[in-house]
Motif scaffolding. Structure first.
Motif, PDB file in Angstrom:
ATOM      1  N   GLU A  71       0.855  -1.187   0.000  1.00 47.51           N
ATOM      2  CA  GLU A  71       0.000   0.000   0.000  1.00 47.51           C
ATOM      3  C   GLU A  71       0.892   1.238   0.000  1.00 47.51           C
ATOM      4  O   GLU A  71       1.787   1.356   0.843  1.00 47.51           O
ATOM      5  CB  GLU A  71      -0.892   0.014   1.237  1.00 47.51           C
ATOM      6  CG  GLU A  71      -1.825   1.207   1.283  1.00 47.51           C
ATOM      7  CD  GLU A  71      -2.648   1.240   2.565  1.00 47.51           C
ATOM      8  OE1 GLU A  71      -3.218   2.319   2.857  1.00 47.51           O
ATOM      9  OE2 GLU A  71      -2.708   0.211   3.262  1.00 47.51           O
ATOM     10  N   PRO A  72       0.707   2.161  -0.945  1.00 47.26           N
ATOM     11  CA  PRO A  72       1.557   3.359  -0.999  1.00 47.26           C
ATOM     12  C   PRO A  72       1.487   4.159   0.304  1.00 47.26           C
ATOM     13  O   PRO A  72       0.441   4.210   0.962  1.00 47.26           O
ATOM     14  CB  PRO A  72       0.973   4.161  -2.167  1.00 47.26           C
ATOM     15  CG  PRO A  72       0.244   3.154  -2.996  1.00 47.26           C
ATOM     16  CD  PRO A  72      -0.296   2.151  -2.031  1.00 47.26           C
ATOM     17  N   THR A  73       2.599   4.737   0.664  1.00 50.10           N
ATOM     18  CA  THR A  73       2.632   5.557   1.885  1.00 50.10           C
ATOM     19  C   THR A  73       2.293   7.013   1.595  1.00 50.10           C
ATOM     20  O   THR A  73       1.904   7.745   2.501  1.00 50.10           O
ATOM     21  CB  THR A  73       4.026   5.490   2.529  1.00 50.10           C
ATOM     22  OG1 THR A  73       5.013   5.901   1.564  1.00 50.10           O
ATOM     23  CG2 THR A  73       4.332   4.076   2.991  1.00 50.10           C
ATOM     24  N   ASP A  74       2.448   7.418   0.339  1.00 52.81           N
ATOM     25  CA  ASP A  74       2.180   8.808  -0.022  1.00 52.81           C
ATOM     26  C   ASP A  74       1.154   8.869  -1.148  1.00 52.81           C
ATOM     27  O   ASP A  74       1.122   7.997  -2.026  1.00 52.81           O
ATOM     28  CB  ASP A  74       3.465   9.509  -0.486  1.00 52.81           C
ATOM     29  CG  ASP A  74       4.508   9.578   0.614  1.00 52.81           C
ATOM     30  OD1 ASP A  74       4.136   9.942   1.745  1.00 52.81           O
ATOM     31  OD2 ASP A  74       5.679   9.253   0.340  1.00 52.81           O
ATOM     32  N   PRO A  75       0.327   9.888  -1.151  1.00 56.47           N
ATOM     33  CA  PRO A  75      -0.639  10.054  -2.245  1.00 56.47           C
ATOM     34  C   PRO A  75       0.062  10.472  -3.527  1.00 56.47           C
ATOM     35  O   PRO A  75       1.242  10.849  -3.517  1.00 56.47           O
ATOM     36  CB  PRO A  75      -1.553  11.164  -1.733  1.00 56.47           C
ATOM     37  CG  PRO A  75      -0.694  11.958  -0.798  1.00 56.47           C
ATOM     38  CD  PRO A  75       0.222  10.965  -0.149  1.00 56.47           C
ATOM     39  N   ASN A  76      -0.666  10.415  -4.637  1.00 57.92           N
ATOM     40  CA  ASN A  76      -0.076  10.880  -5.892  1.00 57.92           C
ATOM     41  C   ASN A  76       0.048  12.407  -5.875  1.00 57.92           C
ATOM     42  O   ASN A  76      -0.447  13.082  -4.967  1.00 57.92           O
ATOM     43  CB  ASN A  76      -0.878  10.396  -7.100  1.00 57.92           C
ATOM     44  CG  ASN A  76      -2.298  10.942  -7.118  1.00 57.92           C
ATOM     45  OD1 ASN A  76      -2.522  12.127  -6.935  1.00 57.92           O
ATOM     46  ND2 ASN A  76      -3.269  10.063  -7.346  1.00 57.92           N
ATOM     47  N   VAL A 161      -8.944   4.765  -4.112  1.00 64.83           N
ATOM     48  CA  VAL A 161      -7.545   4.340  -4.270  1.00 64.83           C
ATOM     49  C   VAL A 161      -6.969   4.858  -5.581  1.00 64.83           C
ATOM     50  O   VAL A 161      -5.837   5.354  -5.637  1.00 64.83           O
ATOM     51  CB  VAL A 161      -7.451   2.793  -4.193  1.00 64.83           C
ATOM     52  CG1 VAL A 161      -6.079   2.306  -4.682  1.00 64.83           C
ATOM     53  CG2 VAL A 161      -7.707   2.325  -2.770  1.00 64.83           C
ATOM     54  N   TYR A 164      -6.557   8.684  -5.222  1.00 66.96           N
ATOM     55  CA  TYR A 164      -5.645   9.154  -4.173  1.00 66.96           C
ATOM     56  C   TYR A 164      -4.220   8.634  -4.350  1.00 66.96           C
ATOM     57  O   TYR A 164      -3.259   9.366  -4.122  1.00 66.96           O
ATOM     58  CB  TYR A 164      -6.184   8.729  -2.810  1.00 66.96           C
ATOM     59  CG  TYR A 164      -5.503   9.409  -1.641  1.00 66.96           C
ATOM     60  CD1 TYR A 164      -5.778  10.734  -1.341  1.00 66.96           C
ATOM     61  CD2 TYR A 164      -4.594   8.729  -0.838  1.00 66.96           C
ATOM     62  CE1 TYR A 164      -5.161  11.371  -0.271  1.00 66.96           C
ATOM     63  CE2 TYR A 164      -3.975   9.352   0.230  1.00 66.96           C
ATOM     64  CZ  TYR A 164      -4.269  10.674   0.511  1.00 66.96           C
ATOM     65  OH  TYR A 164      -3.646  11.307   1.562  1.00 66.96           O
ATOM     66  N   TYR A 165      -4.088   7.363  -4.765  1.00 73.40           N
ATOM     67  CA  TYR A 165      -2.756   6.767  -4.817  1.00 73.40           C
ATOM     68  C   TYR A 165      -2.231   6.535  -6.233  1.00 73.40           C
ATOM     69  O   TYR A 165      -1.020   6.590  -6.457  1.00 73.40           O
ATOM     70  CB  TYR A 165      -2.758   5.409  -4.101  1.00 73.40           C
ATOM     71  CG  TYR A 165      -2.914   5.500  -2.603  1.00 73.40           C
ATOM     72  CD1 TYR A 165      -1.951   6.123  -1.815  1.00 73.40           C
ATOM     73  CD2 TYR A 165      -4.020   4.945  -1.966  1.00 73.40           C
ATOM     74  CE1 TYR A 165      -2.088   6.189  -0.434  1.00 73.40           C
ATOM     75  CE2 TYR A 165      -4.172   5.009  -0.588  1.00 73.40           C
ATOM     76  CZ  TYR A 165      -3.196   5.642   0.176  1.00 73.40           C
ATOM     77  OH  TYR A 165      -3.330   5.714   1.531  1.00 73.40           O
TER      78      TYR A 165
END
Length: 755
Positions: A71-76, A161, A164-165
C-alpha cells in the motif's frame, strides 16, 4: 463341425489378433482392456485434477500478489493539492488561488443524504463489502469484452484508491494494483474516511475537484448546503463531467444525465433510505451558469496580499499558504468594499486621463490607497490597493515609502496631553493653549535648528490656540509643540498607538511633528481608531478566521489595552471635530454624521492624506505621486488638470462619498466625548487671524512677525503670559526688514504643507 475343426478355426482367429497382442507384449484379456489414441490422455481423474489446479492457481497468484503489492505511503502528486479559498465576512467566496480548485471538507460538512446518493449510484454494498466487488469486476470485464463500455465495476474504495494513490490509466497492471491496495485500504481505514476521501478527490467538471468546489461551481453554495436533488445531480455528473453538464450538454447528454439522476433516486428508494412518495416529487435542479474561477481581478489580489501578509506575521509562512488547503474568511464587508471602490472611481479615477501623457502628465503618476476599519472590533471592512495587480503589483494601502504628513499632528497633541507637557512659558498644553503661528518661526528649546514653513507661507499671528492651529494645520505651532513634549516621548506615544518604528525615524528631530517618518494607511487607521475607541488600542486586522486540516490559525487580538487615557483620546477627537467643522477638513462636513479628521500633505505635494472617523467607522484615504516605471516620488500638483492636490482635495472627497454610502439611512451615532478636557480658554492679546507673509523685499503684514534669521535671534517683547522658559527669538532690532532674507529650509528636514 467336429472338435478338431473347431479348434482349428479358433486358432485361425487368434492368429489374426496376434500382431496387436504381441505388439503390447500381452495376450488374452490383458490386451483387450487397454485404451488407445486420445483416450489414453483424458480420464475423469485427470480432468478434475486439472480443473482444481486451475482454480487454485489464481488464488495462489492473488495471495502472492497481495503480499508483493505494498500500500503506498504517499498520495499521488495531485491528490492532496488544494486551492486556498478566500471569503468575504458574510461567507461568500471572494477568490480561490492555487493550481487545483479543491477544498477538502470533513464528512460532517457533507449532508448524509448527499453521501447516500453517491453510494446509491456507485456502490450500494459500500458499507458491507471488503473494498472490492467481484461480481462488479466481472461485469466490467464482460462489458469491455462485449464492447459495452470501459471496464468499470469499481467500488467506491477502488475509485478512492485510484484517485488518491494511483493514476487514471486503464492498464491491467494498474487495475491489479488497484484491487490489492483497495483490499488493504479497506482493512486499515474506516468506511466513512474512505467515503469522504472519495468525495474530496473526484473530478466533477467545471475545473472542480472535490465536492466542496463542485457545490460552488454548479450551485453556488457550500457543500453543507446541498439539497438531496443537487447531490444526486453531482453523483450523476461524475460519470461524464463534460458530457453531463446541463449548461453545455447536447440532447443525448441531457437524456443520459437525467437517466442517471433518476437512477440515483430510484436506488435510494430500493435501499430503503428514501420515501417513494417523496421521490416522486423530486426533479433535477438545473445548475447555475458556469462562471470563471474567482481570481485576483480588481481589488481581490490586494486583499489576498493583505491577508497573506497578516498570516505571515502570525508565523504562517508563505510556503505553508502556497501549499493550499486554507479556508480564509476576511473581515471585508462586500457592500462596504464595493462602496469604497465606487468612491475612488467616481471621485478620482473618472477625473483622470491616464492616456494623455502630453497634456495631463501628472495623471499617469497618481496612485490611491485606502483602509477602512471598525473601531469597536478592529476589523478592516474595506481596502483599496490600486488599479489592479496588472497595473500595480503592490498595494497602495500597505505601502510604507511615503510620509503621512500632517496626519501625524494629532499624535503630537495626544503625547502632549498624555504626558502633561507644558509650553515654553510653563502653561499646560491643551486645545486652548496659545502658540506662535508665525511661518518659518525658529523653534525654541531644540538642539537641532528647525524653522518650518506654513502652508502657502501664511502667518497665523503671534498667539493662536492649539485648536485653531490644528484646524488650519499650522506647522510652526506643531514644530514647537513636539519640542515642548520631547521628540522621544512623542515617538513613544506614536508606537504605542500602532505606528511602526522603521529605519529612518530619528526621535531627536523636531521635523517629526510634520510626519517625516514613513507609514501606511492601515497603520494610520489603527492610530485614529484608537482615538475613536477612547484610547483602547486598535490593531486593524483583515482576517476573521482561517482554517486548515492541520489546524486553525488564530487571528491576532485586534482590541488591546488602554494605551492612552480616555481623557486624552476624547480630547483629541474633540479637537479633530473642529478640523471638520471649521478647518481644513470642512469639505467632509455633513448633517448625516458627526466626524473628526485631519488632512495631510507632504513635501512638494508628493502625497495627500485624509484620515477621518465617525463613531462607527475610521477610514484613511491617501494619494501618492509615483513616476510610472521608476517608483520615483513626484508631485501630485496638476492632478486631473487642476492645481495642488492635497489631503483636503481628492482624498477628502473620496472619504465623504464612501462614508455617506455606508452610513446611509438617517442620522448616525454621535461621539461620546464627556471626558474631553479643552483646558482654560486663553484669549489672544492680538488678532490671530491668518494673513499671508510678504516677500522678503516687502513689509510684513500687520500682526505677523518679520522674516527671521535663525543665526541672530533676539528676544521678543514680553507676551501677556509671562514666559518661564526661553522666549521666542526674533531678528535683531537693527536688522532691516527689507533686506534680511528668510533663512533657507534646512535640507535635512523635509517640509510639509499643512493641508
Amino acid at each position: 463341425m467336429g472338435r478338431a475343426e473347431a479348434r482349428k478355426a479358433q486358432q485361425q482367429r487368434g492368429a489374426r489378433r496376434g500382431p496387436s497382442g504381441r505388439a503390447n507384449g500381452t495376450k488374452g484379456k490383458a490386451g483387450a482392456g487397454k485404451r488407445t489414441g486420445i483416450r489414453r490422455f483424458f480420464t475423469w481423474r485427470k480432468v478434475l485434477g486439472t480443473l482444481f489446479g486451475l482454480m487454485l492457481l489464481p488464488i495462489a497468484g492473488a495471495i502472492v500478489l497481495y503480499f508483493l503489492v505494498d500500500e503506498p505511503t504517499d498520495p499521488n502528486e495531485s491528490a492532496t493539492l488544494q486551492s486556498n479559498t478566500y471569503r468575504y465576512a458574510d461567507g461568500t467566496v471572494m477568490a480561490r488561488t492555487g493550481k487545483m480548485n479543491r477544498e477538502m471538507v470533513p464528512i460532517d460538512k457533507i449532508p448524509e443524504d448527499v453521501r447516500t446518493a453517491f453510494i446509491a449510484i456507485e456502490n450500494k454494498s459500500f458499507y458491507k463489502d471488503r473494498g472490492i466487488d467481484v461480481m462488479g469486476v466481472a461485469r466490467g470485464l464482460f462489458n469491455t469484452v462485449t464492447g459495452k463500455g470501459k471496464a468499470g465495476g469499481s467500488t467506491i474504495t477502488q475509485q478512492y484508491v485510484k484517485n488518491y494513490y494511483l493514476t487514471q490509466d486503464q492498464s491491467p497492471t494498474r487495475k491489479l494494483r488497484e484491487l490489492v491496495i483497495s483490499l488493504k485500504v479497506d482493512r486499515r481505514m474506516e468506511k466513512d474516511d474512505i467515503l469522504v476521501g472519495y468525495l474530496n478527490t473526484n473530478f466533477y467538471g467545471r475545473n472542480a475537484y472535490g465536492i466542496q468546489a463542485a457545490a460552488q461551481a454548479f450551485y453556488g453554495v457550500d457543500a453543507d448546503k446541498l439539497t438531496l436533488e443537487q447531490g444526486a445531480y453531482l453523483a450523476a455528473v461524475i460519470q461524464a463531467p463534460s458530457q453531463y453538464d446541463l449548461a453545455t450538454a447536447g440532447p443525448n447528454g441531457t437524456r443520459l444525465v437525467n437517466i442517471r439522476f433518476n437512477a440515483v433516486l430510484d436506488n435510494m428508494v430500493e435501499m430503503g433510505v428514501l420515501d417513494e412518495a417523496k421521490r416522486k416529487t423530486m426533479t433535477l435542479p438545473p445548475p447555475i451558469k458556469p462562471k470563471p474561477r474567482p481570481g485576483m481581478e480588481g481589488q481581490k489580489g490586494y486583499l489576498i496580499q493583505a491577508a497573506n501578509d497578516e498570516m505571515d506575521e502570525q508565523d504562517i509562512t508563505p510556503a505553508q499558504i502556497a501549499a493550499g488547503g486554507w479556508n480564509i474568511v476576511l473581515n471585508i464587508d462586500p457592500k462596504k468594499q464595493e462602496a469604497l471602490e465606487k468612491a475612488v472611481n467616481d471621485e478620482l479615477e473618472s477625473k483622470l486621463d491616464r492616456k494623455d501623457t502630453k497634456n495631463r502628465p501628472q495623471d499617469q503618476s497618481v496612485q490611491a490607497g485606502a483602509t477602512s476599519v471598525d473601531p469597536k472590533t478592529g476589523a478592516i471592512v474595506a481596502m483599496y490597493g490600486g488599479q489592479g495587480l496588472a497595473e500595480k503589483d503592490q498595494s497602495n494601502a500597505l505601502r510604507t515609502d511615503y510620509q503621512p504628513g500632517s496626519t501625524f499632528k494629532p499624535i503630537v497633541l495626544a503625547s502632549a496631553l498624555q504626558n502633561g507637557a507644558t509650553t515654553q512659558d510653563g502653561k499646560p498644553i491643551t486645545p486652548n493653549a496659545l502658540y506662535d503661528g508665525t511661518s518659518r518661526r525658529q523653534v525654541v528649546g531644540s538642539k537641532i535648528p528647525f524653522n518650518p514653513q506654513n502652508q502657502d507661507d501664511k502667518d497665523y499671528g503671534k498667539e493662536i490656540t492649539v485648536q485653531d492651529a490644528t484646524n488650519s494645520s499650522v506647522n510652526s505651532v506643531y514644530a514647537q509643540m513636539v519640542v515642548d513634549v520631547g521628540p522621544p516621548a512623542v515617538k513613544k506615544t506614536a508606537i504605542s498607538l500602532g505606528m511602526k518604528d522603521r529605519d529612518g525615524w530619528q526621535e531627536d528631530q523636531p521635523a517629526m511633528s510634520l510626519g517625516s517618518m514613513s507609514a501606511n494607511t492601515m497603520e494610520m487607521a489603527g492610530v485614529y481608531a484608537t482615538f475613536d475607541n477612547h484610547g483602547k488600542k486598535v490593531t486593524p486586522t483583515i482576517i476573521k478566521s482561517a482554517e486548515h486540516a492541520d489546524g486553525k490559525f488564530k487571528p491576532r487580538d485586534a482590541i488591546g489595552s488602554q494605551v492612552i487615557s480616555r481623557q486624552t483620546a476624547d480630547t483629541v477627537t474633540k479637537v479633530l471635530t473642529g478640523v471638520v467643522n471649521d478647518g481644513s477638513g470642512s469639505k467632509v462636513k455633513s448633517s448625516v454624521y458627526e466626524a473628526a479628521g485631519k488632512t495631510g500633505t507632504t513635501e512638494e505635494n508628493r502625497a495627500g492624506w485624509f484620515t477621518g472617523y465617525t463613531p462607527e467607522l475610521v477610514t484613511v484615504v491617501a494619494m501618492f505621486g509615483e513616476e510610472p516605471g521608476t517608483h520615483k516620488q513626484v508631485t501630485l500638483t496638476g492632478t486631473a488638470g487642476g492645481g495642488r492636490a492635497g489631503g483636503s482635495s481628492f482624498p477628502a472627497e473620496i472619504w465623504k462619498a464612501y462614508t455617506l454610502a455606508v452610513l446611509k439611512g438617517g442620522k448616525t451615532a454621535e461621539f461620546d466625548l464627556s471626558d474631553a478636557v479643552m483646558g482654560a480658554k486663553q484669549t489672544p492679546t492680538r488678532s490671530a487671524s491668518p494673513s499671508a507673509s510678504q516677500s522678503p523685499s516687502s513689509q510684513p503684514p500687520t500682526n505677523s512677525a518679520p522674516p527671521q534669521n535663525s543665526s541672530s535671534p533676539t528676544p521678543t517683547p514680553t507676551p501677556t503670559h509671562t514666559p518661564t522658559k526661553s522666549p521666542t527669538p526674533t531678528p535683531s532690532a537693527s536688522a532691516s526688514k527689507t533686506n534680511v532674507p528668510k533663512p533657507p529650509d534646512p535640507p535635512q528636514f523635509p517640509q510639509t504643507d499643512g493641508n
